[in-house]
Design a protein around this motif. Structure first.
Motif, PDB file in Angstrom:
ATOM      1  N   HIS A 197       0.802  -1.103  -0.064  1.00 38.34           N
ATOM      2  CA  HIS A 197       0.084   0.044   0.117  1.00 38.34           C
ATOM      3  C   HIS A 197       0.913   1.279   0.030  1.00 38.34           C
ATOM      4  O   HIS A 197       2.089   1.121   0.560  1.00 38.34           O
ATOM      5  N   PRO A 198       0.441   2.432  -0.594  1.00 39.65           N
ATOM      6  CA  PRO A 198       1.428   3.565  -0.755  1.00 39.65           C
ATOM      7  C   PRO A 198       1.756   4.093   0.924  1.00 39.65           C
ATOM      8  O   PRO A 198       2.850   4.442   1.116  1.00 39.65           O
ATOM      9  N   ASN A 199       0.849   3.787   1.825  1.00 40.71           N
ATOM     10  CA  ASN A 199       1.143   3.946   3.294  1.00 40.71           C
ATOM     11  C   ASN A 199       0.968   2.645   4.034  1.00 40.71           C
ATOM     12  O   ASN A 199      -0.115   2.183   4.505  1.00 40.71           O
ATOM     13  N   GLY A 200       2.406   2.157   3.930  1.00 40.50           N
ATOM     14  CA  GLY A 200       2.347   0.936   4.726  1.00 40.50           C
ATOM     15  C   GLY A 200       2.138   0.708   6.223  1.00 40.50           C
ATOM     16  O   GLY A 200       1.091  -0.287   6.351  1.00 40.50           O
ATOM     17  N   ASP A 206      -3.709   6.537   1.954  1.00 38.19           N
ATOM     18  CA  ASP A 206      -3.395   7.962   2.480  1.00 38.19           C
ATOM     19  C   ASP A 206      -2.149   8.074   2.735  1.00 38.19           C
ATOM     20  O   ASP A 206      -1.429   7.653   3.801  1.00 38.19           O
ATOM     21  N   VAL A 207      -1.342   9.208   2.092  1.00 37.35           N
ATOM     22  CA  VAL A 207      -0.033   9.227   2.251  1.00 37.35           C
ATOM     23  C   VAL A 207       0.590  10.713   2.949  1.00 37.35           C
ATOM     24  O   VAL A 207      -0.070  11.748   2.336  1.00 37.35           O
ATOM     25  N   CYS A 250       6.759  -9.143  10.206  1.00 35.00           N
ATOM     26  CA  CYS A 250       7.594  -9.153  11.355  1.00 35.00           C
ATOM     27  C   CYS A 250       7.030  -8.521  12.442  1.00 35.00           C
ATOM     28  O   CYS A 250       6.300  -7.649  12.234  1.00 35.00           O
ATOM     29  N   GLU A 251       7.191  -9.016  13.622  1.00 36.64           N
ATOM     30  CA  GLU A 251       6.491  -8.350  14.920  1.00 36.64           C
ATOM     31  C   GLU A 251       7.090  -7.098  15.081  1.00 36.64           C
ATOM     32  O   GLU A 251       6.058  -6.198  15.508  1.00 36.64           O
ATOM     33  N   GLU A 252       8.207  -6.637  14.765  1.00 35.97           N
ATOM     34  CA  GLU A 252       8.640  -5.234  15.254  1.00 35.97           C
ATOM     35  C   GLU A 252       8.770  -4.523  13.962  1.00 35.97           C
ATOM     36  O   GLU A 252       9.952  -3.897  13.821  1.00 35.97           O
ATOM     37  N   ASP A 253       7.982  -4.557  12.948  1.00 31.90           N
ATOM     38  CA  ASP A 253       8.061  -3.957  11.582  1.00 31.90           C
ATOM     39  C   ASP A 253       6.914  -2.906  11.469  1.00 31.90           C
ATOM     40  O   ASP A 253       5.774  -3.185  11.335  1.00 31.90           O
ATOM     41  N   GLU A 254       7.404  -1.698  11.121  1.00 36.54           N
ATOM     42  CA  GLU A 254       6.032  -0.734  10.860  1.00 36.54           C
ATOM     43  C   GLU A 254       5.370  -1.170   9.674  1.00 36.54           C
ATOM     44  O   GLU A 254       4.312  -0.583   9.353  1.00 36.54           O
ATOM     45  N   LEU A 255       6.089  -2.092   8.651  1.00 34.40           N
ATOM     46  CA  LEU A 255       5.162  -2.217   7.557  1.00 34.40           C
ATOM     47  C   LEU A 255       4.076  -3.459   7.809  1.00 34.40           C
ATOM     48  O   LEU A 255       3.580  -3.856   6.826  1.00 34.40           O
ATOM     49  N   GLY A 259       1.156  -6.003   5.110  1.00 34.85           N
ATOM     50  CA  GLY A 259       1.336  -7.567   4.668  1.00 34.85           C
ATOM     51  C   GLY A 259      -0.014  -8.116   5.495  1.00 34.85           C
ATOM     52  O   GLY A 259      -0.722  -9.269   4.604  1.00 34.85           O
ATOM     53  N   GLU A 260      -0.467  -7.812   6.612  1.00 35.37           N
ATOM     54  CA  GLU A 260      -1.555  -8.360   7.234  1.00 35.37           C
ATOM     55  C   GLU A 260      -2.833  -8.147   6.500  1.00 35.37           C
ATOM     56  O   GLU A 260      -3.671  -8.894   6.412  1.00 35.37           O
ATOM     57  N   ALA A 261      -2.869  -6.809   6.157  1.00 32.86           N
ATOM     58  CA  ALA A 261      -3.968  -6.339   5.413  1.00 32.86           C
ATOM     59  C   ALA A 261      -4.300  -7.214   3.918  1.00 32.86           C
ATOM     60  O   ALA A 261      -5.231  -7.564   3.714  1.00 32.86           O
ATOM     61  N   PHE A 262      -3.236  -7.452   3.249  1.00 32.86           N
ATOM     62  CA  PHE A 262      -3.004  -8.089   2.048  1.00 32.86           C
ATOM     63  C   PHE A 262      -3.694  -9.488   2.180  1.00 32.86           C
ATOM     64  O   PHE A 262      -4.169 -10.186   1.426  1.00 32.86           O
TER      65      PHE A 262
END
Length: 307
Positions: A197-200, A206-207, A250-255, A259-262
């Motif tokens: 997504h543009p805003n991971g 929404d960026v 990854c548990e400690e990843d801003e992105l 991945g979960e939404a996808f």
């Protein structure tokens, strides 16, 4: 960018964003300071990689551009019957075939009987934007399909496509392009800490143009209007014909939210989606062979491919 970075690269990240792009465009990517990520060091540390051999390739791409790729095979490993086309990350502005996220991952897969073609792509350094890097990955994918028996010893129907971070974005986008063109999609898709997504961090379109994530997304596509392109960000489009897909977060990843939404999007469309959460891991962990969370991810990835 994924993984451990040199002090010089950290200084680059402290530059104003246009200055960083200009520096990279003019000087190339700084050398990685690690002394234990070359082939000999990896084979010494991981003896099961000893029989992996490589072959560098140049593939015809769009507009006469040549795409760099590297083929990995292990004649001793029991054949899995599957093969992998793999794409590294680097925030669309960095990364290369020698980084562990490309080289080590491909060696590990090959040592498990999964011949692998690692693929590089043109970087978006202010003068290049989408679809150029996507075109490179698509060209490499088509090359792998046409030459699958010679390259991998398997039929094209057994090819899996995958990537990490920006590479996850590009590979998911290539599947979206194949789907929308009515072409056959890969047998499977592997996405490791992907940006879809543009805003991971918010898994949205929404960026914030002043944030690092917003700057990177806009730099990738080149314009605000292009942020809505589902071939640039697969999380914005339909996934009705996507293949079985493994999404590693990854548990400690801003992105992680992207991945979960996808994965949820795939499940809602009735697709076969598996979500793997690597506990205590951060973004870029498979770019660091010394990270204790890296090898479990690679084992899960290879197990899923050969399942």
């Amino acid at each position: 960018m994924s993984g451990t970075r040199s002090e010089e690269r950290l200084d680059l990240r402290a530059m104003p964003f246009p200055d960083m792009l200009r520096w990279l465009r003019e000087n190339g990517e700084p050398a990685d300071p690690r002394t234990d990520i070359d082939t000999a060091s990896l084979k010494s540390r991981f003896p099961h990689l000893a029989e992996v051999v490589t072959e560098d390739l140049r593939i015809d791409g769009a507009g006469g551009r040549l795409v760099s790729a590297r083929l990995y095979r292990d004649a001793v490993a029991p054949a899995s019957g599957s093969a992998l086309v793999w794409v590294h990350g680097g925030a669309f502005i960095g990364g290369h075939l020698d980084m562990p996220e490309s080289h080590w991952v491909a060696m590990e897969a090959a040592s498990r009987g999964i011949p692998t073609l690692a693929v590089d792509y043109v970087k978006c350094l202010g003068d290049v934007h989408f679809p150029a890097p996507s075109d490179d990955v698509l060209a490499a994918w088509h090359h792998a399909v046409v030459h699958a028996p010679a390259l991998f010893g398997v039929d094209a129907s057994r090819l899996v496509l995958g990537g990490a971070s920006a590479g996850g974005n590009l590979t998911a986008g290539v599947v979206a392009r194949l789907q929308d063109a009515g072409e056959p999609v890969p047998e499977g898709l592997v996405l490791v800490y992907p940006l879809l997504h543009p805003n991971g961090p918010s898994a949205s379109a929404d960026v914030d143009a002043d944030s690092i994530h917003g700057r990177l997304a806009l730099n990738f596509v080149g314009s605000v209007d292009a942020l809505a392109d589902p071939h640039a960000f697969a999380g914005l489009g339909g996934v009705e014909d996507f293949p079985r897909t493994l999404v590693v977060v990854c548990e400690e990843d801003e992105l992680r939210p992207s991945g979960e939404a996808f994965a949820r999007q795939l499940e809602a469309a009735g697709r076969n989606a598996s979500l793997w959460l690597e506990a205590a891991a951060g973004h870029g962990h498979i770019n660091e062979p010394a990270d204790p969370t890296a090898r479990p991810t690679l084992q899960a990835l290879c197990d899923w491919i050969t399942r």
